[in-house]
Scaffold this motif. Structure first.
Motif, PDB file in Angstrom:
ATOM      1  N   ALA A  77       0.832  -1.207   0.000  1.00  0.00           N
ATOM      2  CA  ALA A  77       0.000   0.000   0.000  1.00  0.00           C
ATOM      3  C   ALA A  77       0.865   1.254   0.000  1.00  0.00           C
ATOM      4  O   ALA A  77       0.512   2.265  -0.609  1.00  0.00           O
ATOM      5  N   GLU A  78       2.011   1.181   0.668  1.00  0.00           N
ATOM      6  CA  GLU A  78       2.927   2.323   0.673  1.00  0.00           C
ATOM      7  C   GLU A  78       3.382   2.644  -0.746  1.00  0.00           C
ATOM      8  O   GLU A  78       3.398   3.796  -1.172  1.00  0.00           O
ATOM      9  N   ARG A  79       3.714   1.609  -1.505  1.00  0.00           N
ATOM     10  CA  ARG A  79       4.157   1.829  -2.879  1.00  0.00           C
ATOM     11  C   ARG A  79       3.019   2.399  -3.733  1.00  0.00           C
ATOM     12  O   ARG A  79       3.220   3.273  -4.563  1.00  0.00           O
ATOM     13  N   GLY A 137      14.273   4.638  -2.580  1.00  0.00           N
ATOM     14  CA  GLY A 137      13.765   3.387  -3.110  1.00  0.00           C
ATOM     15  C   GLY A 137      13.762   2.289  -2.056  1.00  0.00           C
ATOM     16  O   GLY A 137      14.481   2.351  -1.063  1.00  0.00           O
ATOM     17  N   MET A 138      12.943   1.278  -2.294  1.00  0.00           N
ATOM     18  CA  MET A 138      12.836   0.177  -1.341  1.00  0.00           C
ATOM     19  C   MET A 138      14.028  -0.763  -1.482  1.00  0.00           C
ATOM     20  O   MET A 138      14.606  -0.925  -2.554  1.00  0.00           O
ATOM     21  N   GLY A 191      18.942  -1.790  -4.678  1.00  0.00           N
ATOM     22  CA  GLY A 191      17.505  -1.958  -4.545  1.00  0.00           C
ATOM     23  C   GLY A 191      16.732  -1.212  -5.614  1.00  0.00           C
ATOM     24  O   GLY A 191      17.255  -0.864  -6.678  1.00  0.00           O
ATOM     25  N   SER A 192      15.455  -0.944  -5.316  1.00  0.00           N
ATOM     26  CA  SER A 192      14.586  -0.263  -6.273  1.00  0.00           C
ATOM     27  C   SER A 192      14.962   1.213  -6.386  1.00  0.00           C
ATOM     28  O   SER A 192      15.484   1.816  -5.437  1.00  0.00           O
ATOM     29  N   GLY A 198      15.542  10.834  -4.245  1.00  0.00           N
ATOM     30  CA  GLY A 198      15.589  10.053  -3.007  1.00  0.00           C
ATOM     31  C   GLY A 198      16.659   8.983  -2.991  1.00  0.00           C
ATOM     32  O   GLY A 198      17.007   8.471  -1.934  1.00  0.00           O
ATOM     33  N   GLY A 199      17.186   8.600  -4.140  1.00  0.00           N
ATOM     34  CA  GLY A 199      18.222   7.593  -4.169  1.00  0.00           C
ATOM     35  C   GLY A 199      17.646   6.180  -4.164  1.00  0.00           C
ATOM     36  O   GLY A 199      16.533   5.936  -3.691  1.00  0.00           O
ATOM     37  N   ALA A 200      18.405   5.247  -4.696  1.00  0.00           N
ATOM     38  CA  ALA A 200      17.959   3.857  -4.766  1.00  0.00           C
ATOM     39  C   ALA A 200      18.105   3.175  -3.417  1.00  0.00           C
ATOM     40  O   ALA A 200      18.923   3.569  -2.578  1.00  0.00           O
TER      41      ALA A 200
END
Length: 314
Positions: A77-79, A137-138, A191-192, A198-200
């Motif tokens: 849901a956050e994504r 990113g996540m 990661g993503s 915001g950076g990966a």
């Protein structure tokens, strides 16, 4: 999975990281499919591995403690929330509530104080962060399975990951010598992709060291079976065998029965900058499956001459 992770590992919810790891190691040795061939053992092993994977990570454990078994849906849901915000659908404010369908049909709200699982009040702003600005990113997580000998030696390894759109990413990593089960390696930027500047996120590699028929891991100590003949066990012997560090000679004391543990100090897992573990060789008395006529004659003679009764002391 529906089972409570704490119950699967047999630990209280207040258990610390050491207790969780100790419980997992015990259960993993019991249910690993290479060791336990009973029906259901492999499925049980997968369940306890999943429970350990979640509870051993402080971030995922905190999410699990807060939201329960559906905690991954809230991460999804956050994504979704970030994606909707990036599409220009306005911002938070004025206490106005907007609702979007989330995973498995549950809904999330952009208003503070919206109801979460079990009716608990959830501040989605605190949970999801400022989605209308930059967002990191996540992290991506992957498990890498190693044999005891591979973990002992360490060395280079290539990891290939497939993305949701079919693209592939390749990571060349260096496994530290003596890596232990559950230890992690973080690869910055693996990661993503992040939103705006915001950076990966990072790639987190969790190492899983699996036991085999010969070698088992207990923390930084290695356990192995040491097959010996009846006469070597009775009379004592110096037995040559191979351990992950190379060939060694083990002194078997006279009168050693099966199950006796012989310690080889410093022959366990190397620990760069620290004290290495030990290796414990467990005596396993092996009887010849087929006897020559002379061997049978000697065993018959021993049976007549010996007054030893192994059952009298049990």
């Amino acid at each position: 999975m529906a089972d409570d992770y704490y119950q699967l590992l047999g630990v209280p919810r207040s258990a610390d990281a050491t207790e969780i790891q100790r419980a997992y190691r015990k259960l993993a040795r019991e249910y690993h499919p290479d060791v336990n061939k009973k029906a259901g053992a492999e499925e049980k092993f997968k369940q306890i591995s999943e429970a350990y994977h979640v509870l051993s990570d402080p971030e995922s454990r905190a999410q699990y403690d807060r939201f329960g078994p559906e905690f991954r849906q809230y991460a999804a849901a956050e994504r979704e929330y970030a994606s909707q915000a990036a599409g220009g659908r306005g911002g938070r404010g004025g206490g106005r509530t907007r609702t979007r369908p989330g995973p498995s049909g549950f809904s999330w709200s952009s208003a503070q104080g919206a109801a979460g699982p079990g009716g608990a009040s959830v501040d989605w702003g605190d949970l999801f962060g400022d989605v209308f600005g930059s967002m990191r990113g996540m992290d991506n997580q992957v498990e890498l399975e190693l044999t005891v000998e591979e973990a002992f030696r360490g060395g280079p390894r290539t990891i290939v990951l497939s993305g949701p759109d079919g693209d592939r990413q390749t990571f060349d990593i260096q496994i530290p010598p003596g890596v232990l089960d559950g230890q992690r390696l973080r690869i910055a930027g693996g990661g993503s992709a992040g939103r705006q500047d915001g950076g990966a996120g990072d790639l987190i590699v969790t190492f899983r060291v699996r036991p085999d028929r010969r070698l088992r891991l207990d923390g930084k100590n290695i356990e192995m079976d040491l097959p010996v003949s009846p006469w070597e066990a009775a009379l004592g012997a110096s037995v040559s065998t191979r351990v992950p560090g190379g060939p060694v000679t083990v002194r078997v004391p006279p009168g050693s029965s099966s199950g006796r543990r012989l310690r080889l100090k410093g022959q366990g897992m190397p620990q760069p900058g620290g004290k290495p573990g030990d290796l414990f060789a467990k005596v396993k008395v092996m009887v010849p499956p087929h006897l020559t006529d002379r061997e049978r004659e000697l065993f018959e003679q021993l049976r007549r001459e010996s007054a030893y009764d192994p059952r009298s002391s049990s």
